[in-house]
Design an enzyme around this catalytic site. Sequence first.
Site, PDB file in Angstrom:
ATOM      1  N   GLY A  70       0.925  -0.983   0.049  1.00 15.97           N
ATOM      2  CA  GLY A  70      -0.103  -0.119  -0.049  1.00 15.97           C
ATOM      3  C   GLY A  70       0.892   1.170  -0.016  1.00 15.97           C
ATOM      4  O   GLY A  70       0.459   2.405   0.391  1.00 15.97           O
ATOM      5  N   SER A  71       2.114   1.078  -0.474  1.00  9.75           N
ATOM      6  CA  SER A  71       3.066   2.496  -0.605  1.00  9.75           C
ATOM      7  C   SER A  71       2.213   3.297  -1.552  1.00  9.75           C
ATOM      8  O   SER A  71       2.296   4.690  -0.972  1.00  9.75           O
ATOM      9  CB  SER A  71       4.336   2.030  -0.886  1.00  9.75           C
ATOM     10  N   ASN A  72       1.501   3.112  -2.600  1.00 11.93           N
ATOM     11  CA  ASN A  72       0.995   3.925  -3.418  1.00 11.93           C
ATOM     12  C   ASN A  72      -0.195   4.542  -2.932  1.00 11.93           C
ATOM     13  O   ASN A  72      -0.519   5.693  -2.826  1.00 11.93           O
ATOM     14  CB  ASN A  72       0.695   3.315  -4.816  1.00 11.93           C
ATOM     15  N   LEU A 123      -4.450  -6.619  -7.544  1.00 10.58           N
ATOM     16  CA  LEU A 123      -3.826  -7.713  -8.290  1.00 10.58           C
ATOM     17  C   LEU A 123      -5.204  -8.408  -8.992  1.00 10.58           C
ATOM     18  O   LEU A 123      -5.061  -9.404 -10.059  1.00 10.58           O
ATOM     19  CB  LEU A 123      -2.891  -8.542  -7.853  1.00 10.58           C
ATOM     20  N   HIS A 162       0.280   0.624 -13.447  1.00 15.77           N
ATOM     21  CA  HIS A 162       0.917  -0.532 -13.830  1.00 15.77           C
ATOM     22  C   HIS A 162       2.393  -0.536 -13.946  1.00 15.77           C
ATOM     23  O   HIS A 162       2.965   0.558 -14.426  1.00 15.77           O
ATOM     24  CB  HIS A 162       0.315  -1.302 -15.253  1.00 15.77           C
ATOM     25  N   ASP A 207      -5.274  -4.580 -18.089  1.00 19.39           N
ATOM     26  CA  ASP A 207      -4.164  -3.617 -18.543  1.00 19.39           C
ATOM     27  C   ASP A 207      -4.369  -3.089 -20.083  1.00 19.39           C
ATOM     28  O   ASP A 207      -3.369  -2.643 -20.989  1.00 19.39           O
ATOM     29  CB  ASP A 207      -2.823  -4.477 -18.746  1.00 19.39           C
ATOM     30  N   GLU A 217       6.271   6.004  -9.257  1.00 21.66           N
ATOM     31  CA  GLU A 217       4.906   5.824  -8.975  1.00 21.66           C
ATOM     32  C   GLU A 217       4.593   6.910  -7.963  1.00 21.66           C
ATOM     33  O   GLU A 217       3.764   7.486  -7.837  1.00 21.66           O
ATOM     34  CB  GLU A 217       4.631   4.396  -8.400  1.00 21.66           C
TER      35      GLU A 217
HETATM   36  C1  GAR Z   1       2.849  -1.208  -7.714  1.00 18.94           C
HETATM   37  O1  GAR Z   1       4.312  -1.213  -8.060  1.00 18.94           O
HETATM   38  C2  GAR Z   1       1.873  -1.464  -8.665  1.00 18.94           C
HETATM   39  O2  GAR Z   1       2.439  -0.892 -10.044  1.00 18.94           O
HETATM   40  C3  GAR Z   1       1.896  -2.683  -8.963  1.00 18.94           C
HETATM   41  O3  GAR Z   1       1.894  -3.370  -7.476  1.00 18.94           O
HETATM   42  C4  GAR Z   1       2.742  -2.513  -6.583  1.00 18.94           C
HETATM   43  C5  GAR Z   1       2.188  -2.175  -5.441  1.00 18.94           C
HETATM   44  O4  GAR Z   1       2.808  -1.507  -4.719  1.00 18.94           O
HETATM   45  N1  GAR Z   1       0.609  -3.156  -9.484  1.00 18.94           N
HETATM   46  C6  GAR Z   1       0.542  -4.067 -10.301  1.00 18.94           C
HETATM   47  O5  GAR Z   1       1.607  -4.729 -10.664  1.00 18.94           O
HETATM   48  C7  GAR Z   1      -0.925  -4.364 -11.145  1.00 18.94           C
HETATM   49  N2  GAR Z   1      -0.588  -5.164 -12.251  1.00 18.94           N
HETATM   50  P1  GAR Z   1       2.316  -0.834  -3.256  1.00 18.94           P
HETATM   51  O6  GAR Z   1       1.292  -1.951  -2.632  1.00 18.94           O
HETATM   52  O7  GAR Z   1       3.471  -0.644  -2.378  1.00 18.94           O
HETATM   53  O8  GAR Z   1       1.601   0.387  -3.611  1.00 18.94           O
END
Ligand code: GAR
Length: 324
Positions: free
Chosen positions: A135-137, A208, A227, A268, A297
């Site tokens: 969940g960093s994003n 996902l 993505h 995607d 990101e």
């Molecule tokens: C992120 O890098 C995002 O781009 C990817 O999962 C990661 C989640 O990181 N998403 C995918 O691969 C979707 N196909 P986070 O939980 O630290 O935000």
Amino acid sequence: MFKRLQDKWGVSTRQFWILFIVFGLTGTTTAALTRYITSWLGMDESTFWVWKVLLRVGMLVFGYQAILLTYGFLLGQWAFFWKYEKKLLNKLGVWSLESGVNDSTPNSKLQTPNSKLQTPNSQLTHIAIFASGAGSNAEKIIAHLKNHSSIKVSLIVCNKPGAGVLGIAAANQIPTLLIEKERFFRGDAYLPELRSREIGFVVLAGFLWKVPDALVAAYPNKIINIHPALLPKYGGKGMYGMHVHEAVIAAGEKESGITIHYVNEHFDEGAPIFQATCPIEPGDTPEKLAEKIHVLEHRHFPEVVERVVNRESSIVSREYKAQD
Ligand code: GAR
């Protein structure tokens, strides 16, 4: 031009053309009705011009709007046109959007009763962040939108008990919704929960699972995903997280990056909104690449979310590449 307008309105292609027909029919009918009333009142060249102007302005201000709503209703577009009228009346100071709070369509932008930054006529878009992992994003988006005047992160949706994003939600006092496969894919896709929280926009930040068609249909052009690669390469089923970075490194790519895109029925494949790239140095591992991607990101996603939710046409539906 049409695509831009469609994105601005946030409607499907089919709905866009119906709206277009409604506007066309309304214009034609208003013109015909004005001619009919002019002759019915016996107006001709000798009539004082002020009366003719008043009639035309009256028809434009009241007649046109009433006809628009009528055609909109007949062609099943009442919600769109009613919202359109309310915005117009609000601009003219005739209608306060506060009185429209009980509009419960998923697309509706609603007033928040307790927003500190609220101005009398401000509108608030409630967004839900769907995330499955750390969940960093999500955390960056929440921080970016904290105290935002028109956007509020109102729900975190997660499919993994114990996922890091749930802790982030708790720390920020954001309600969470834990979802399970059966209901998401073969049930109501949790639409009642999203609607009851007046969610108007969905952001996938490391989610996902594929988004079910019912959800895509309920939120046309109102679901975006990030993505961790430069789509259309390295996308599709099974391409997520480290799998993507491993594939990119294995293919000997010289650069990778991020893609933020609308979500449609296919994994995607929705229209791209934004891309940013980063170089891959010799010796970079998938882990190192993952770090670089996260930096990209975190730098761009929160702002892109804000701009897309605000429907800023400069970014909506236009591929944009940022070289980092
Ligand atoms: C992120 O890098 C995002 O781009 C990817 O999962 C990661 C989640 O990181 N998403 C995918 O691969 C979707 N196909 P986070 O939980 O630290 O935000």
